[in-house]
Structures are given as structure tokens and as C-alpha cells.
Design a protein around this motif. Structure first.
Motif, PDB file in Angstrom:
ATOM      1  N   PHE A 159      52.997  72.259  33.817  1.00  0.00           N
ATOM      2  CA  PHE A 159      52.895  71.808  35.206  1.00  0.00           C
ATOM      3  C   PHE A 159      51.604  71.011  35.378  1.00  0.00           C
ATOM      4  O   PHE A 159      50.535  71.561  35.628  1.00  0.00           O
ATOM      5  CB  PHE A 159      52.925  73.013  36.134  1.00  0.00           C
ATOM      6  N   ALA A 160      51.716  69.695  35.230  1.00  0.00           N
ATOM      7  CA  ALA A 160      50.532  68.818  35.269  1.00  0.00           C
ATOM      8  C   ALA A 160      49.780  68.948  36.589  1.00  0.00           C
ATOM      9  O   ALA A 160      48.545  68.927  36.620  1.00  0.00           O
ATOM     10  CB  ALA A 160      50.956  67.373  35.031  1.00  0.00           C
ATOM     11  N   GLY A 161      50.504  69.067  37.691  1.00  0.00           N
ATOM     12  CA  GLY A 161      49.859  69.155  39.006  1.00  0.00           C
ATOM     13  C   GLY A 161      48.961  70.367  39.150  1.00  0.00           C
ATOM     14  O   GLY A 161      47.918  70.296  39.810  1.00  0.00           O
ATOM     15  N   ALA A 162      49.332  71.476  38.530  1.00  0.00           N
ATOM     16  CA  ALA A 162      48.504  72.684  38.611  1.00  0.00           C
ATOM     17  C   ALA A 162      47.194  72.480  37.853  1.00  0.00           C
ATOM     18  O   ALA A 162      46.129  72.921  38.289  1.00  0.00           O
ATOM     19  CB  ALA A 162      49.267  73.883  38.060  1.00  0.00           C
ATOM     20  N   TYR A 163      47.263  71.807  36.701  1.00  0.00           N
ATOM     21  CA  TYR A 163      46.034  71.500  35.958  1.00  0.00           C
ATOM     22  C   TYR A 163      45.132  70.569  36.771  1.00  0.00           C
ATOM     23  O   TYR A 163      43.913  70.738  36.800  1.00  0.00           O
ATOM     24  CB  TYR A 163      46.364  70.850  34.623  1.00  0.00           C
ATOM     25  N   LEU A 164      45.738  69.581  37.405  1.00  0.00           N
ATOM     26  CA  LEU A 164      44.969  68.654  38.244  1.00  0.00           C
ATOM     27  C   LEU A 164      44.245  69.408  39.356  1.00  0.00           C
ATOM     28  O   LEU A 164      43.047  69.188  39.599  1.00  0.00           O
ATOM     29  CB  LEU A 164      45.898  67.600  38.845  1.00  0.00           C
ATOM     30  N   ALA A 186      45.913  68.078  32.401  1.00  0.00           N
ATOM     31  CA  ALA A 186      46.819  67.439  33.360  1.00  0.00           C
ATOM     32  C   ALA A 186      47.395  66.153  32.779  1.00  0.00           C
ATOM     33  O   ALA A 186      48.595  65.868  32.919  1.00  0.00           O
ATOM     34  CB  ALA A 186      46.086  67.150  34.671  1.00  0.00           C
ATOM     35  N   ILE A 187      46.539  65.386  32.114  1.00  0.00           N
ATOM     36  CA  ILE A 187      46.995  64.128  31.513  1.00  0.00           C
ATOM     37  C   ILE A 187      47.990  64.407  30.384  1.00  0.00           C
ATOM     38  O   ILE A 187      49.056  63.784  30.304  1.00  0.00           O
ATOM     39  CB  ILE A 187      45.793  63.322  30.993  1.00  0.00           C
ATOM     40  N   GLU A 188      47.653  65.369  29.537  1.00  0.00           N
ATOM     41  CA  GLU A 188      48.528  65.702  28.411  1.00  0.00           C
ATOM     42  C   GLU A 188      49.887  66.208  28.897  1.00  0.00           C
ATOM     43  O   GLU A 188      50.945  65.776  28.409  1.00  0.00           O
ATOM     44  CB  GLU A 188      47.858  66.766  27.536  1.00  0.00           C
ATOM     45  N   ALA A 189      49.862  67.134  29.867  1.00  0.00           N
ATOM     46  CA  ALA A 189      51.112  67.678  30.393  1.00  0.00           C
ATOM     47  C   ALA A 189      51.903  66.609  31.138  1.00  0.00           C
ATOM     48  O   ALA A 189      53.134  66.565  31.058  1.00  0.00           O
ATOM     49  CB  ALA A 189      50.819  68.861  31.321  1.00  0.00           C
ATOM     50  N   GLY A 190      51.191  65.745  31.875  1.00  0.00           N
ATOM     51  CA  GLY A 190      51.871  64.686  32.619  1.00  0.00           C
ATOM     52  C   GLY A 190      52.577  63.696  31.707  1.00  0.00           C
ATOM     53  O   GLY A 190      53.685  63.240  31.993  1.00  0.00           O
ATOM     54  N   ILE A 191      51.934  63.364  30.593  1.00  0.00           N
ATOM     55  CA  ILE A 191      52.564  62.470  29.621  1.00  0.00           C
ATOM     56  C   ILE A 191      53.804  63.144  29.027  1.00  0.00           C
ATOM     57  O   ILE A 191      54.864  62.520  28.880  1.00  0.00           O
ATOM     58  CB  ILE A 191      51.559  62.086  28.518  1.00  0.00           C
ATOM     59  N   ASN A 194      56.532  63.241  31.719  1.00  0.00           N
ATOM     60  CA  ASN A 194      56.756  61.947  32.388  1.00  0.00           C
ATOM     61  C   ASN A 194      56.314  61.975  33.852  1.00  0.00           C
ATOM     62  O   ASN A 194      56.902  61.286  34.695  1.00  0.00           O
ATOM     63  CB  ASN A 194      58.241  61.536  32.289  1.00  0.00           C
ATOM     64  N   ASP A 195      55.267  62.739  34.139  1.00  0.00           N
ATOM     65  CA  ASP A 195      54.695  62.788  35.493  1.00  0.00           C
ATOM     66  C   ASP A 195      53.590  61.730  35.570  1.00  0.00           C
ATOM     67  O   ASP A 195      52.396  62.034  35.508  1.00  0.00           O
ATOM     68  CB  ASP A 195      54.146  64.183  35.773  1.00  0.00           C
ATOM     69  N   LYS A 197      52.524  59.879  37.975  1.00  0.00           N
ATOM     70  CA  LYS A 197      51.653  59.913  39.149  1.00  0.00           C
ATOM     71  C   LYS A 197      50.450  60.831  38.905  1.00  0.00           C
ATOM     72  O   LYS A 197      49.299  60.456  39.192  1.00  0.00           O
ATOM     73  CB  LYS A 197      52.429  60.394  40.374  1.00  0.00           C
ATOM     74  N   THR A 198      50.716  62.017  38.368  1.00  0.00           N
ATOM     75  CA  THR A 198      49.616  62.955  38.110  1.00  0.00           C
ATOM     76  C   THR A 198      48.704  62.435  37.012  1.00  0.00           C
ATOM     77  O   THR A 198      47.477  62.579  37.086  1.00  0.00           O
ATOM     78  CB  THR A 198      50.175  64.335  37.737  1.00  0.00           C
ATOM     79  N   VAL A 199      49.275  61.822  35.990  1.00  0.00           N
ATOM     80  CA  VAL A 199      48.469  61.237  34.916  1.00  0.00           C
ATOM     81  C   VAL A 199      47.504  60.202  35.489  1.00  0.00           C
ATOM     82  O   VAL A 199      46.306  60.199  35.178  1.00  0.00           O
ATOM     83  CB  VAL A 199      49.364  60.591  33.838  1.00  0.00           C
ATOM     84  N   GLU A 200      48.025  59.349  36.350  1.00  0.00           N
ATOM     85  CA  GLU A 200      47.191  58.310  36.958  1.00  0.00           C
ATOM     86  C   GLU A 200      46.093  58.921  37.830  1.00  0.00           C
ATOM     87  O   GLU A 200      44.935  58.478  37.796  1.00  0.00           O
ATOM     88  CB  GLU A 200      48.065  57.378  37.794  1.00  0.00           C
TER      89      GLU A 200
END
Length: 325
Positions: A159-164, A186-191, A194-195, A197-200
Motif C-alpha cells: 500500500f504505497a499511500g500508507a508509506y507516503l 512508497a516509491i517502490e510499492a507505487g511502481i 502502478n500507483d 500518483k503516489t510515486v510522483e
């Protein structure tokens, strides 16, 4: 005498069997009544409906194979109604109560083998824990927020958003190492998921944060630290003209003229293409060209820099320092 004893034993056995059958029949009737009550309550009172169906299942399980149908029907309904009740609480924005009841839906689904409800609950729970954590973060309850985000990640480790959100909390706590680790996660999970928005968001946050630190180092005249921090910034994002402007200024102070020119040119390409916005980059290019002894090129650059706040400084270089024609 012997036959008399056997007869008494037979009568006792028949009586016991009759009593057991009567008890079983009574249990099945009780289970059926509890089930029917649960079905009726489902339209008006979900918690009481679930309670009745749990009672029906408990009675039916004790009654044995003859009550299997009631047991099966009850167990089929319980996770569904529990999920529906949790959803109703969520729609009313009762986040804490919704979480408690979605967790119950998850538990019932696992216990009674409802994979569909389990999947739905497990999809919503991390999102709800993030909402809860964000509310705690806004209220300054940082340890509680981190606990909520960790619970979200317990349900969804990607869950990339939770890491962010964890990174934002650590930033407020001035825990830079933990912040960077969370943003990197967050970046790793987002990639991975395919999230984009969170990666950015994570990349921009880290890039901007490191530029702030670089500015602080620059004000202390720690130029090497400035450059190191800016190198970290552009690893996260190469789209911020501020990073390349500060690079150019720092490199000029370090007499690294070619690096200053290259950085300023990158910044110009990212900045809005107006004379006023481009002026500061032309100024740093002019300073580097002057440092290299390219007076003619420097004069041309300072003339382009003579706009807005830098006009006075640029004109000073043109008229007094370089004595441009």
C-alpha cells in the motif's frame, strides 16, 4: 429376575432415546426460529440480525447432522450482513466503528469460508486505516497515526499511500532517516502496483525537501553539502528548476564554471519561458562566463539577465565590472 432386569433396562433405553430425540427436535426448532428471526431483522436491525444468526448457528451445531441446513444457511448469511453493516457505518463516516465491523466481517468470512467477503473486507480495511491515520496526523497524534498506517500495511504490504503518509509523519517528527525510508518504500510499492500518483507525490516531496536542506546548507556557506543535497534531490525528480538554479549558484561559488553553465541551462529549459523568469539563469551563466574569461559571452548573458530584481546587479556587471560595449 434376570428377564425382569433386562426389560427394565430396555424400557430405560427407549425412554432415553425418546428424550434425546425430543431434545434434538427442540434444538432444531430453536435453531430454525433463531434463523427466521435473523432473516426478518436483516431488513431493519443488522446487529440484532447477526446476533440471531450466530445464535442459530450455535444451536444448530450442537444439534448435530439433522440441523446441518440451518447451520449452513446461518453461516452463509453472517459474513454478508456483517459486511453490509460495516459498509453502512462507513457511509455515515463513522470510521472507527466501520473498521471494527469490517474486521468482524473479515473474521466471520475466514471462520465460515466466505472468500468473497474476506477479499472485500481486506480491500477496504487498509484504506480505512489510512483515513484514520491521516485524521490522527492532522490532529498531531503522530504515534497513533503511525500505528494506524502500520495496521493498513498489515492488510496490504504494498500500500504505497500508507508509506507516503508514514513519511509525512516522520517529517513532522524531524526523523529524516525514517522519513526517507518511508518515502522510498512508497516509491517502490507505487511502481510495483502502478500507483503513479503516489510515486510522483513521494518523489516530489523528497526532491523539494532536499532542496530546502540544500538552501539551508548554502546559507551556511557549506557548498559541498549544498551540492550533495542537490544531487540527492535530482535523483528523486529532475523537473524542479529551483534545484538547477541553486546548483548553478553553488558551482559558481566553487569556481566550477562549466558545471554552473550546464546546470543553469537545464534550469532554463524547465523554467517558464519569459525574460523575467529566465533572467536569474542568464545571470549565473554570465557569472560563469566571466569567471572563465569569456567577457563577450558574459556581456551578452548579463544583458539577458537585466530584468526584474536582477536588473540592477546585471547592469552593474555590464557597466562597472566588465565595461561591456
Amino acid at each position: 429376575m434376570k428377564n425382569g432386569k433386562m426389560l427394565k433396562a430396555f424400557v430405560a433405553a427407549v425412554a432415553l432415546t425418546f428424550s434425546l430425540n425430543l431434545a434434538t427436535a427442540q434444538s432444531i426448532e430453536d435453531a430454525t426460529n433463531a434463523y427466521n428471526r435473523g432473516v426478518e431483522l436483516a431488513a431493519s436491525d443488522l446487529p440484532k440480525a447477526i446476533e440471531a444468526l450466530l445464535q442459530a448457528a450455535s444451536i444448530a451445531e450442537k444439534a448435530g447432522p439433522e440441523a446441518q441446513e440451518i447451520l449452513t444457511l446461518s453461516r452463509q448469511q453472517i459474513p454478508v450482513l456483517q459486511y453490509n453493516y460495516a459498509t453502512a457505518l462507513y457511509k455515515e463516516k463513522k470510521i472507527d466503528e466501520a473498521i471494527t465491523n469490517f474486521e468482524l466481517a473479515h473474521n466471520y468470512a475466514v471462520e465460515f469460508g466466505d472468500n468473497g467477503i474476506q477479499a472485500k473486507a481486506d480491500d477496504l480495511l487498509p484504506k480505512l486505516y489510512r483515513v484514520k491515520g491521516n485524521n490522527e496526523y492532522k490532529g498531531g497524534k503522530y504515534p497513533e497515526a503511525l500505528e494506524s498506517f502500520d495496521k493498513a500495511l498489515g492488510y496490504d504490504p504494498d500500500f504505497a499511500g500508507a508509506y507516503l503518509s508514514k513519511g509525512l509523519v516522520y517529517n513532522k517528527q524531524n526523523k529524516n532517516d525514517e522519513m526517507q525510508a518511508a518515502m522510498d518504500a512508497a516509491i517502490e510499492a507505487g511502481i510495483k502496483t502502478n500507483d503513479t500518483k503516489t510515486v510522483e507525490q513521494a518523489r516530489k516531496f523528497m526532491s523539494d525537501n532536499l532542496i530546502v536542506d540544500a538552501n539551508a546548507a548554502f546559507k551556511k556557506n557549506d557548498l559541498n553539502a549544498t551540492v550533495e543535497l542537490l544531487n540527492g534531490s535530482v535523483k528523486y525528480s529532475e523537473t524542479n528548476p529551483e534545484a538547477f538554479y541553486l546548483f548553478a549558484v553553488a558551482y559558481n561559488k566553487l569556481s566550477r564554471w562549466d558545471d554552473a553553465i550546464a546546470s543553469a541551462e537545464k534550469g532554463m529549459a524547465l523554467e517558464e519561458d519569459t525574460p523575467a523568469k529566465q533572467a536569474r539563469f542568464h545571470f549565473e551563466i554570465g557569472m560563469a562566463q566571466a569567471g572563465k574569461g569569456s567577457t563577450g559571452d558574459a556581456c551578452a548573458s548579463f544583458k539577458k539577465a537585466a530584468f526584474g530584481p536582477l536588473a540592477e546587479s546585471a547592469n552593474y556587471q555590464i557597466k562597472t565590472v566588465l565595461k561591456c560595449s
